[in-house]
Structure formats: structure tokens, C-alpha cells
Design a protein around this motif. Sequence first.
Motif, PDB file in Angstrom:
ATOM      1  N   VAL A  68      28.059  53.291  37.751  1.00 40.59           N
ATOM      2  CA  VAL A  68      29.080  52.245  37.321  1.00 40.59           C
ATOM      3  C   VAL A  68      30.100  52.596  38.246  1.00 40.59           C
ATOM      4  O   VAL A  68      30.664  53.736  38.517  1.00 40.59           O
ATOM      5  CB  VAL A  68      29.448  52.608  35.919  1.00 40.59           C
ATOM      6  N   ARG A  69      30.612  51.489  38.775  1.00 41.53           N
ATOM      7  CA  ARG A  69      31.645  51.706  39.509  1.00 41.53           C
ATOM      8  C   ARG A  69      32.988  52.013  38.991  1.00 41.53           C
ATOM      9  O   ARG A  69      33.279  51.396  37.998  1.00 41.53           O
ATOM     10  CB  ARG A  69      32.146  50.253  40.541  1.00 41.53           C
ATOM     11  N   SER A  70      33.948  53.028  39.682  1.00 38.31           N
ATOM     12  CA  SER A  70      35.164  53.187  39.103  1.00 38.31           C
ATOM     13  C   SER A  70      35.883  52.080  38.787  1.00 38.31           C
ATOM     14  O   SER A  70      36.802  52.077  37.846  1.00 38.31           O
ATOM     15  CB  SER A  70      35.757  54.420  39.780  1.00 38.31           C
ATOM     16  N   ALA A  71      36.027  51.167  39.979  1.00 43.67           N
ATOM     17  CA  ALA A  71      36.854  49.945  39.880  1.00 43.67           C
ATOM     18  C   ALA A  71      36.375  49.053  38.706  1.00 43.67           C
ATOM     19  O   ALA A  71      37.437  48.524  37.928  1.00 43.67           O
ATOM     20  CB  ALA A  71      36.576  49.225  41.200  1.00 43.67           C
ATOM     21  N   THR A  72      35.320  49.165  38.036  1.00 43.98           N
ATOM     22  CA  THR A  72      34.834  48.104  36.922  1.00 43.98           C
ATOM     23  C   THR A  72      35.516  48.774  35.938  1.00 43.98           C
ATOM     24  O   THR A  72      36.177  48.319  34.867  1.00 43.98           O
ATOM     25  CB  THR A  72      33.277  48.002  36.832  1.00 43.98           C
ATOM     26  N   LEU A  73      35.332  50.305  35.611  1.00 42.04           N
ATOM     27  CA  LEU A  73      36.000  50.905  34.560  1.00 42.04           C
ATOM     28  C   LEU A  73      37.507  50.902  34.610  1.00 42.04           C
ATOM     29  O   LEU A  73      38.183  50.686  33.316  1.00 42.04           O
ATOM     30  CB  LEU A  73      35.509  52.391  34.487  1.00 42.04           C
ATOM     31  N   LEU A  74      38.160  50.883  35.637  1.00 42.90           N
ATOM     32  CA  LEU A  74      39.526  50.607  35.587  1.00 42.90           C
ATOM     33  C   LEU A  74      39.848  49.221  35.217  1.00 42.90           C
ATOM     34  O   LEU A  74      41.037  49.126  34.405  1.00 42.90           O
ATOM     35  CB  LEU A  74      40.011  51.115  37.041  1.00 42.90           C
ATOM     36  N   GLN A  75      39.259  48.270  35.751  1.00 47.76           N
ATOM     37  CA  GLN A  75      39.652  47.012  35.553  1.00 47.76           C
ATOM     38  C   GLN A  75      39.302  46.473  34.185  1.00 47.76           C
ATOM     39  O   GLN A  75      40.150  45.712  33.465  1.00 47.76           O
ATOM     40  CB  GLN A  75      39.274  45.954  36.442  1.00 47.76           C
ATOM     41  N   PHE A  76      38.221  46.701  33.694  1.00 54.60           N
ATOM     42  CA  PHE A  76      37.667  46.286  32.503  1.00 54.60           C
ATOM     43  C   PHE A  76      37.538  47.199  31.351  1.00 54.60           C
ATOM     44  O   PHE A  76      37.406  46.745  30.269  1.00 54.60           O
ATOM     45  CB  PHE A  76      36.343  45.340  32.749  1.00 54.60           C
ATOM     46  N   GLY A  77      37.368  48.411  31.693  1.00 52.47           N
ATOM     47  CA  GLY A  77      37.282  49.388  30.558  1.00 52.47           C
ATOM     48  C   GLY A  77      35.772  49.496  30.275  1.00 52.47           C
ATOM     49  O   GLY A  77      34.864  48.683  30.565  1.00 52.47           O
ATOM     50  N   ALA A  78      35.370  50.861  29.538  1.00 43.66           N
ATOM     51  CA  ALA A  78      34.129  51.161  29.235  1.00 43.66           C
ATOM     52  C   ALA A  78      33.406  50.125  28.251  1.00 43.66           C
ATOM     53  O   ALA A  78      32.352  49.964  28.554  1.00 43.66           O
ATOM     54  CB  ALA A  78      34.186  52.673  28.779  1.00 43.66           C
ATOM     55  N   ILE A 101      18.363  48.501  28.421  1.00 39.60           N
ATOM     56  CA  ILE A 101      19.426  48.118  27.198  1.00 39.60           C
ATOM     57  C   ILE A 101      20.336  49.049  27.560  1.00 39.60           C
ATOM     58  O   ILE A 101      20.306  50.311  27.636  1.00 39.60           O
ATOM     59  CB  ILE A 101      18.741  48.127  26.065  1.00 39.60           C
ATOM     60  N   ALA A 102      21.668  48.707  27.600  1.00 32.28           N
ATOM     61  CA  ALA A 102      22.942  49.225  27.575  1.00 32.28           C
ATOM     62  C   ALA A 102      23.900  49.011  26.735  1.00 32.28           C
ATOM     63  O   ALA A 102      24.008  48.020  26.407  1.00 32.28           O
ATOM     64  CB  ALA A 102      23.455  48.892  29.317  1.00 32.28           C
ATOM     65  N   VAL A 103      24.682  49.935  26.039  1.00 33.55           N
ATOM     66  CA  VAL A 103      25.554  49.769  25.151  1.00 33.55           C
ATOM     67  C   VAL A 103      26.579  50.496  25.105  1.00 33.55           C
ATOM     68  O   VAL A 103      26.534  51.775  25.538  1.00 33.55           O
ATOM     69  CB  VAL A 103      24.973  50.246  23.687  1.00 33.55           C
ATOM     70  N   SER A 104      27.701  50.158  24.960  1.00 30.20           N
ATOM     71  CA  SER A 104      29.152  50.729  24.889  1.00 30.20           C
ATOM     72  C   SER A 104      29.985  49.905  23.973  1.00 30.20           C
ATOM     73  O   SER A 104      29.887  48.868  23.805  1.00 30.20           O
ATOM     74  CB  SER A 104      29.698  50.523  26.378  1.00 30.20           C
ATOM     75  N   GLY A 105      30.517  50.798  23.087  1.00 28.81           N
ATOM     76  CA  GLY A 105      31.580  50.096  22.147  1.00 28.81           C
ATOM     77  C   GLY A 105      32.357  51.000  21.369  1.00 28.81           C
ATOM     78  O   GLY A 105      32.439  52.279  21.774  1.00 28.81           O
ATOM     79  N   ILE A 106      33.015  50.434  20.233  1.00 29.95           N
ATOM     80  CA  ILE A 106      33.997  51.321  19.648  1.00 29.95           C
ATOM     81  C   ILE A 106      33.590  51.419  18.123  1.00 29.95           C
ATOM     82  O   ILE A 106      33.806  50.560  17.587  1.00 29.95           O
ATOM     83  CB  ILE A 106      35.623  50.789  19.659  1.00 29.95           C
TER      84      ILE A 106
END
Length: 166
Positions: A68-78, A101-106
Motif C-alpha cells: 500500500v502506497r504511503s501517499a494513499t494512506l496520507l491522502q485517504f487514510g487507512a 478480500i481486504a478489510v479496514s475499518g473503525i
Amino acid sequence: MTVAADSLQLATELGQLLLQKKWSITTAESCTGGGIGYWLTAVPGSSAYVDRGFITYSNKAKQQLLAVRSATLLQFGAVSEETVREMAQGAAKAAAADVAIAVSGIAGPDGGSAYKPVGTVCFGFYLAGHVASSHLVFAGDRQQVRQQAINFALKQSIELLTALSN
């Protein structure tokens, strides 16, 4: 039917589709902490289509293991569709799998915001070169959010694989 029975039924159905196609699957999980992988491997014979999965709770793990690109995480978040799309693609590549299957959430109880409230979960799917994503906001406590996310991910994978076959 109980939540566990639902999960096992969904995982069994997904496994049957994978066996029919002779495809393998991997997971890249953050807020579900390996729960999808647990249910996939609860099915007898699942070693025919499950080789490995990734629990990438931190951004560092998402970057190191899934590219996962650091730019993606910085711009859009995990917790974003952009991130889970990259997680799914990275997991599929790292595991040489046909499906990811990928999952990320709160999951809560803390960590939410007005923009991304507790219960927000993003899903990414990689299916033999096709990438899809979605997000939902689930109600309930931490365990309920996680279980709903697991079942949605399994169900959505079945629907996407079925649509791809038609």
C-alpha cells in the motif's frame, strides 16, 4: 440461524465457488483481525484454496506486506476504499492468489470521527484482475461491527464471484 452458523455457511459457499473455479483466496485484514481467514479455514478441505492470509493492523504492515502506497494512506487514510483496493491487489500478488478480500475499518469503541464514525468499514475485493470496493457503516459494539464486516465480506465475495462467472 446464529451468527457463527451464518459465517460458516457463507464460508462454505464461497469455498465451493473457489473449488469449482480452481481458484485460491487470501485475505488482508485490519479491523477483523483474521476473522475472515478463521471462517474460511473452518471449512473442511479449505487447504485446497487457502494458502495464506495477512493481518495488517498498522499502516506500516499495510505498506510492508501489501505494498500500500504511503501517499494513499496520507491522502485517504487507512479506512478508505482507495486503501482497501491497494490492500486487495497487494495481498493477491503477495499470495499469488486469484481472489483477495481486504478489510479496514473503525470497530470502536473509539477512533471514529464525524467523517468516519465508529462502525465504518471499507472492503476491497480482487477477483482475477478485477478490483471492486465498497464501504458500510455498521451499528453495534466492537464485536458486532467486526462480525457484520466478516459476514458482509464473505457474502459480497460470493456475489462478485457469481457475477463474474455469468
